[in-house]
Design a protein around this motif. Structure first.
Motif, PDB file in Angstrom:
ATOM      1  N   CYS A  22       1.028 -13.058 -13.975  1.00 53.34           N
ATOM      2  CA  CYS A  22      -0.226 -12.467 -14.252  1.00 53.34           C
ATOM      3  C   CYS A  22      -0.825 -12.515 -12.876  1.00 53.34           C
ATOM      4  CB  CYS A  22      -1.351 -13.773 -14.728  1.00 53.34           C
ATOM      5  SG  CYS A  22      -0.919 -14.899 -13.850  1.00 53.34           S
ATOM      6  N   ALA A  23       0.344 -12.998 -11.968  1.00 52.40           N
ATOM      7  CA  ALA A  23      -0.552 -12.978 -10.176  1.00 52.40           C
ATOM      8  C   ALA A  23       0.457 -11.757  -9.671  1.00 52.40           C
ATOM      9  CB  ALA A  23       0.454 -13.777  -9.615  1.00 52.40           C
ATOM     10  N   ALA A  24       1.098 -11.399  -9.843  1.00 49.25           N
ATOM     11  CA  ALA A  24       2.012  -9.841  -9.042  1.00 49.25           C
ATOM     12  C   ALA A  24       1.778  -8.922  -9.831  1.00 49.25           C
ATOM     13  CB  ALA A  24       4.327 -10.166  -9.493  1.00 49.25           C
ATOM     14  N   THR A  25       1.568  -7.604  -8.631  1.00 52.29           N
ATOM     15  CA  THR A  25       1.061  -6.028  -9.254  1.00 52.29           C
ATOM     16  C   THR A  25       2.211  -5.125  -8.073  1.00 52.29           C
ATOM     17  OG1 THR A  25      -1.377  -7.312  -7.861  1.00 52.29           O
ATOM     18  CG2 THR A  25      -0.737  -4.842  -7.730  1.00 52.29           C
ATOM     19  N   ALA A  53       5.651 -12.208  -4.247  1.00 56.53           N
ATOM     20  CA  ALA A  53       6.065 -12.150  -5.992  1.00 56.53           C
ATOM     21  C   ALA A  53       5.897 -10.961  -6.130  1.00 56.53           C
ATOM     22  CB  ALA A  53       5.362 -12.993  -6.664  1.00 56.53           C
ATOM     23  N   ASP A  54       4.877  -9.711  -5.586  1.00 53.41           N
ATOM     24  CA  ASP A  54       4.289  -8.462  -6.090  1.00 53.41           C
ATOM     25  C   ASP A  54       5.758  -7.777  -5.601  1.00 53.41           C
ATOM     26  OD1 ASP A  54       1.487  -8.871  -5.769  1.00 53.41           O
ATOM     27  OD2 ASP A  54       1.192  -8.023  -4.451  1.00 53.41           O
ATOM     28  N   GLY A  90      15.356   6.772  -8.525  1.00 58.69           N
ATOM     29  CA  GLY A  90      14.698   7.713  -8.609  1.00 58.69           C
ATOM     30  C   GLY A  90      13.342   6.807  -9.257  1.00 58.69           C
ATOM     31  N   LYS A  91      13.229   5.522  -9.470  1.00 57.85           N
ATOM     32  CA  LYS A  91      12.598   5.170  -9.823  1.00 57.85           C
ATOM     33  C   LYS A  91      12.609   2.754  -9.726  1.00 57.85           C
ATOM     34  CE  LYS A  91       9.803   6.489 -13.831  1.00 57.85           C
ATOM     35  NZ  LYS A  91       9.117   6.344 -15.253  1.00 57.85           N
ATOM     36  N   ASP A  92      12.202   3.124  -8.165  1.00 60.09           N
ATOM     37  CA  ASP A  92      12.885   1.280  -7.868  1.00 60.09           C
ATOM     38  C   ASP A  92      11.805   0.918  -7.475  1.00 60.09           C
ATOM     39  OD1 ASP A  92      15.265   3.155  -7.453  1.00 60.09           O
ATOM     40  OD2 ASP A  92      14.280   4.171  -5.978  1.00 60.09           O
ATOM     41  N   PHE A  93      11.955  -0.974  -8.144  1.00 57.84           N
ATOM     42  CA  PHE A  93      10.862  -1.196  -8.868  1.00 57.84           C
ATOM     43  C   PHE A  93      11.333  -2.595  -7.112  1.00 57.84           C
ATOM     44  CE2 PHE A  93      10.603   0.536 -12.214  1.00 57.84           C
ATOM     45  CZ  PHE A  93       9.186   0.652 -11.934  1.00 57.84           C
ATOM     46  N   ILE A  94      11.026  -2.722  -6.023  1.00 56.82           N
ATOM     47  CA  ILE A  94      11.495  -3.308  -5.141  1.00 56.82           C
ATOM     48  C   ILE A  94      10.597  -5.249  -5.082  1.00 56.82           C
ATOM     49  CG2 ILE A  94      12.125  -3.982  -2.624  1.00 56.82           C
ATOM     50  CD1 ILE A  94      12.441  -0.792  -3.054  1.00 56.82           C
ATOM     51  N   LEU A  95      11.412  -6.392  -5.449  1.00 55.09           N
ATOM     52  CA  LEU A  95      10.699  -7.593  -5.219  1.00 55.09           C
ATOM     53  C   LEU A  95      10.322  -7.601  -3.741  1.00 55.09           C
ATOM     54  CD1 LEU A  95       9.434  -9.381  -6.752  1.00 55.09           C
ATOM     55  CD2 LEU A  95      11.351 -10.630  -6.669  1.00 55.09           C
ATOM     56  N   LEU A  96       9.043  -8.434  -3.107  1.00 58.43           N
ATOM     57  CA  LEU A  96       8.488  -8.788  -2.295  1.00 58.43           C
ATOM     58  C   LEU A  96       9.033 -10.148  -2.341  1.00 58.43           C
ATOM     59  CD1 LEU A  96       5.664  -6.180  -1.360  1.00 58.43           C
ATOM     60  CD2 LEU A  96       8.334  -5.888  -0.574  1.00 58.43           C
ATOM     61  N   ASP A  97       9.547 -11.054  -1.792  1.00 48.97           N
ATOM     62  CA  ASP A  97       9.711 -12.350  -2.634  1.00 48.97           C
ATOM     63  C   ASP A  97       9.681 -12.894  -0.888  1.00 48.97           C
ATOM     64  OD1 ASP A  97      11.899 -10.968  -0.705  1.00 48.97           O
ATOM     65  OD2 ASP A  97      13.661 -12.319  -2.345  1.00 48.97           O
ATOM     66  N   LYS A  98       9.350 -12.475  -0.530  1.00 51.74           N
ATOM     67  CA  LYS A  98       8.655 -13.563   1.317  1.00 51.74           C
ATOM     68  C   LYS A  98       7.361 -12.899   2.315  1.00 51.74           C
ATOM     69  CE  LYS A  98      13.746 -14.227   2.469  1.00 51.74           C
ATOM     70  NZ  LYS A  98      14.549 -13.768   1.516  1.00 51.74           N
ATOM     71  N   LEU A 120       2.624  -5.258   5.006  1.00 46.99           N
ATOM     72  CA  LEU A 120       2.793  -6.356   5.378  1.00 46.99           C
ATOM     73  C   LEU A 120       2.561  -7.424   3.916  1.00 46.99           C
ATOM     74  CD1 LEU A 120       2.910  -8.910   7.925  1.00 46.99           C
ATOM     75  CD2 LEU A 120       0.855  -8.459   8.254  1.00 46.99           C
ATOM     76  N   VAL A 121       3.516  -8.840   4.507  1.00 46.49           N
ATOM     77  CA  VAL A 121       3.153  -9.253   2.931  1.00 46.49           C
ATOM     78  C   VAL A 121       2.548 -10.363   3.317  1.00 46.49           C
ATOM     79  CG1 VAL A 121       4.616 -10.090   0.617  1.00 46.49           C
ATOM     80  CG2 VAL A 121       4.979  -8.432   1.167  1.00 46.49           C
ATOM     81  N   HIS A 122       1.218 -10.725   2.521  1.00 49.29           N
ATOM     82  CA  HIS A 122       0.908 -12.252   2.492  1.00 49.29           C
ATOM     83  C   HIS A 122       1.489 -13.517   1.249  1.00 49.29           C
ATOM     84  CE1 HIS A 122      -2.350 -10.360   4.843  1.00 49.29           C
ATOM     85  NE2 HIS A 122      -1.865  -9.227   4.284  1.00 49.29           N
ATOM     86  N   PRO A 123       0.849 -14.986   2.088  1.00 55.32           N
ATOM     87  CA  PRO A 123       1.889 -15.608   1.331  1.00 55.32           C
ATOM     88  C   PRO A 123       0.345 -15.727   0.116  1.00 55.32           C
ATOM     89  CG  PRO A 123       1.609 -16.958   2.911  1.00 55.32           C
ATOM     90  CD  PRO A 123       1.084 -14.935   2.927  1.00 55.32           C
ATOM     91  N   LEU A 124       1.351 -16.576  -1.244  1.00 58.31           N
ATOM     92  CA  LEU A 124       0.309 -16.715  -2.397  1.00 58.31           C
ATOM     93  C   LEU A 124      -1.392 -17.108  -1.649  1.00 58.31           C
ATOM     94  CD1 LEU A 124       2.571 -16.533  -5.217  1.00 58.31           C
ATOM     95  CD2 LEU A 124       0.692 -14.661  -4.962  1.00 58.31           C
TER      96      LEU A 124
END
Length: 162
Positions: A22-25, A53-54, A90-98, A120-124
């Protein structure tokens, strides 16, 4: 081991699964225009807020382009030296884990045509305070009260319920 320990373990696993779903975009780079030359990816990135986690997704013609995660020097100079990841489906899904700044480029020459993006990835953010704690029975065993608080916060965060 107490009788409530297995319940707590199962509930924690379910909670982790629900929170991540529910939280990931999923942020699709370039939206409906995809990962192509001549687009302003800085403007695109500035119109999004990224959290741990997006996902960031790249959609492109796999025979023409690719994606490399690089450091700031690689981003600034359009080089893959020191790259920490690369994709070419061609369809790459990359987890932003930090929580950090990420840099992505196209290494097939596309970087020089604008195919590079920095996000820029922010903390949850902390979950909103739930009113579930007010309704939890004082007679309930501690693990059950904890689960009530956790599930209440999850419902509030995912569905706007109080």
């Amino acid at each position: 081991m107490s009788r409530s320990a297995p319940l707590l373990q199962v509930a924690s696993a379910v909670l982790l699964l629900l929170v991540s779903s529910c939280a990931a975009t999923d942020h699709i780079v370039g939206a409906n225009k995809g990962w192509n030359p001549g687009l302003n990816y800085t403007l695109w990135a500035n119109n999004h807020t990224f959290y741990v986690a997006d996902l960031i997704s790249f959609r492109y013609q796999k025979t023409q382009y690719n994606v490399f995660e690089v450091n700031q020097t690689g981003y600034d100079n359009c080089t893959t030296e020191g790259a920490t990841g690369n994709w070419s489906s061609g369809k790459d899904f990359i987890l932003l884990d930090k929580a950090k700044r990420y840099y992505f480029i196209c290494a097939n020459g596309g970087c020089f045509s604008g195919m590079k993006v920095s996000v820029l990835v922010h903390p949850l953010p902390p979950p909103p305070k739930s009113s579930m704690t007010d309704h939890t029975s004082a007679a309930a065993p501690p693990p059950i009260r904890i689960l009530g608080v956790i599930f209440g916060a999850l419902l509030s965060a995912c569905f706007g319920m109080d």
